[in-house]
Design a protein around this motif. Structure first.
Motif, PDB file in Angstrom:
ATOM      1  N   GLN A 173     -11.554   9.101 -20.074  1.00  0.00           N
ATOM      2  CA  GLN A 173     -10.161   8.999 -20.512  1.00  0.00           C
ATOM      3  C   GLN A 173      -9.296   9.829 -19.593  1.00  0.00           C
ATOM      4  N   CYS A 174      -8.222   9.230 -19.103  1.00  0.00           N
ATOM      5  CA  CYS A 174      -7.330   9.920 -18.173  1.00  0.00           C
ATOM      6  C   CYS A 174      -6.579  11.042 -18.878  1.00  0.00           C
ATOM      7  N   GLN A 175      -6.478  12.161 -18.192  1.00  0.00           N
ATOM      8  CA  GLN A 175      -5.641  13.268 -18.645  1.00  0.00           C
ATOM      9  C   GLN A 175      -4.285  13.163 -17.955  1.00  0.00           C
ATOM     10  N   LEU A 176      -3.235  13.438 -18.693  1.00  0.00           N
ATOM     11  CA  LEU A 176      -1.885  13.340 -18.146  1.00  0.00           C
ATOM     12  C   LEU A 176      -1.325  14.714 -17.818  1.00  0.00           C
ATOM     13  N   PRO A 177      -0.438  14.802 -16.831  1.00  0.00           N
ATOM     14  CA  PRO A 177       0.065  13.730 -15.979  1.00  0.00           C
ATOM     15  C   PRO A 177      -0.995  13.266 -14.984  1.00  0.00           C
ATOM     16  N   ALA A 178      -0.918  12.006 -14.611  1.00  0.00           N
ATOM     17  CA  ALA A 178      -1.968  11.449 -13.765  1.00  0.00           C
ATOM     18  C   ALA A 178      -1.387  10.502 -12.718  1.00  0.00           C
ATOM     19  N   VAL A 179      -2.061  10.457 -11.592  1.00  0.00           N
ATOM     20  CA  VAL A 179      -1.793   9.473 -10.544  1.00  0.00           C
ATOM     21  C   VAL A 179      -3.008   8.548 -10.528  1.00  0.00           C
ATOM     22  N   ILE A 180      -2.775   7.253 -10.693  1.00  0.00           N
ATOM     23  CA  ILE A 180      -3.872   6.297 -10.813  1.00  0.00           C
ATOM     24  C   ILE A 180      -3.708   5.176  -9.795  1.00  0.00           C
ATOM     25  N   THR A 181      -4.766   4.909  -9.053  1.00  0.00           N
ATOM     26  CA  THR A 181      -4.800   3.737  -8.181  1.00  0.00           C
ATOM     27  C   THR A 181      -5.859   2.777  -8.721  1.00  0.00           C
ATOM     28  N   THR A 182      -5.658   1.508  -8.485  1.00  0.00           N
ATOM     29  CA  THR A 182      -6.592   0.510  -9.006  1.00  0.00           C
ATOM     30  C   THR A 182      -7.204  -0.302  -7.880  1.00  0.00           C
ATOM     31  N   ASP A 183      -8.440  -0.705  -8.090  1.00  0.00           N
ATOM     32  CA  ASP A 183      -9.145  -1.545  -7.130  1.00  0.00           C
ATOM     33  C   ASP A 183      -8.966  -3.026  -7.444  1.00  0.00           C
ATOM     34  N   ASP A 184      -9.117  -3.355  -8.699  1.00  0.00           N
ATOM     35  CA  ASP A 184      -9.065  -4.747  -9.124  1.00  0.00           C
ATOM     36  C   ASP A 184      -7.796  -5.015  -9.920  1.00  0.00           C
ATOM     37  N   LEU A 185      -7.677  -6.247 -10.367  1.00  0.00           N
ATOM     38  CA  LEU A 185      -6.545  -6.601 -11.218  1.00  0.00           C
ATOM     39  C   LEU A 185      -6.868  -6.146 -12.637  1.00  0.00           C
ATOM     40  N   ILE A 186      -6.348  -4.970 -13.011  1.00  0.00           N
ATOM     41  CA  ILE A 186      -6.688  -4.407 -14.319  1.00  0.00           C
ATOM     42  C   ILE A 186      -6.057  -5.202 -15.456  1.00  0.00           C
ATOM     43  N   GLN A 187      -5.041  -5.998 -15.135  1.00  0.00           N
ATOM     44  CA  GLN A 187      -4.430  -6.896 -16.116  1.00  0.00           C
ATOM     45  C   GLN A 187      -4.130  -8.213 -15.402  1.00  0.00           C
TER      46      GLN A 187
END
Length: 245
Positions: free
Chosen positions: A164-178
């Protein structure tokens, strides 16, 4: 919940550029919001719908027309505000960190604090990692699945990493998460006349220069039929060139 999106162009599109011998010709008229960024923007809308809040879109795209086009797309897909950053080249390794530092300093000075930073396309840049460091935020990269409670999944070669991400957070994605949504014509029409803010961040660092040197190596022919020691000579040459150890 305050969310910031770093919007980038779809450089993977074969129509975005052509390669002619030693030159790369960019076609900015074919640069649009990347599919991965559209996906994270769809996710951001779901978070705002569940928790409330706003989505601010930023872009560092150097071409002004492409930057406007990308931001207009982001606005049509649910972004609240749109801002383009000029004055430096994010892709330049000598300017990248200074540009990010100035960007963060300006946000802090203006009292802008975000709970979540999202970007879906950072394969060619260390931007997100540097941004997280400057913001003193948690950093999650190559996320392959994410829900509105910020439970994440990162695919590995064998298995997956869950948390589970802790905030504040910077997130990058590899795939199409949606599955990315498509903007309606009405939303596009409204977005095309929506204001775009420009922030000029002059950079002191000089741009880097790529210098390619062409070296011609001596051609060596090994005749196995006529030279009994040709194999030994070949191995010695490969070791000299660093191919073999």
């Amino acid at each position: 919940m305050k969310i910031a999106l770093i919007a980038r162009a779809a450089w993977a599109d074969p129509q975005a550029y052509t390669v002619d011998k030693q030159r790369v010709i960019v076609k900015p008229e074919n640069l649009f919001l990347s599919l991965a960024d559209r996906a994270v923007l769809t996710f951001a809308q779901q978070v705002v719908h569940t928790r409330g809040g706003t989505i601010d879109a930023y872009t560092f795209e150097p071409d002004a027309a492409a930057a406007d086009r990308i931001l207009h797309e982001a606005l049509a897909l649910g972004a609240t505000t749109a801002t383009k950053i000029v004055g430096g080249d994010l892709a330049d390794p000598l300017q990248q960190r200074e540009l990010i530092q100035r960007f963060v300093q300006r946000l802090i000075k203006q009292g802008q604090h975000y709970d979540l930073w999202l970007t879906g396309d950072t394969a060619d840049s260390g931007f997100a990692a540097i941004l997280a460091q400057e913001l003193a935020a948690y950093y999650y990269e190559h996320v392959t699945a994410l829900d509105s409670a910020f439970n994440f999944e990162i695919g590995l070669a064998k298995g997956k990493l869950l948390g589970q991400c802790q905030l504040p957070a910077v997130i990058t994605t590899d795939d199409l998460i949606q599955v990315p949504e498509l903007a309606t014509f009405a939303a596009l029409k409204t977005a095309m006349v929506a204001p775009i803010t420009t922030i000029d961040l002059p950079i002191k660092s000089k741009p880097s220069t790529l210098v390619a040197t062409q070296e011609q190596t001596d051609k060596v022919i090994f005749n196995l039929a006529q030279e009994p020691d040709a194999t030994a000579k070949l191995v010695a040459k490969l070791k000299q060139d660093g191919i073999l150890r």
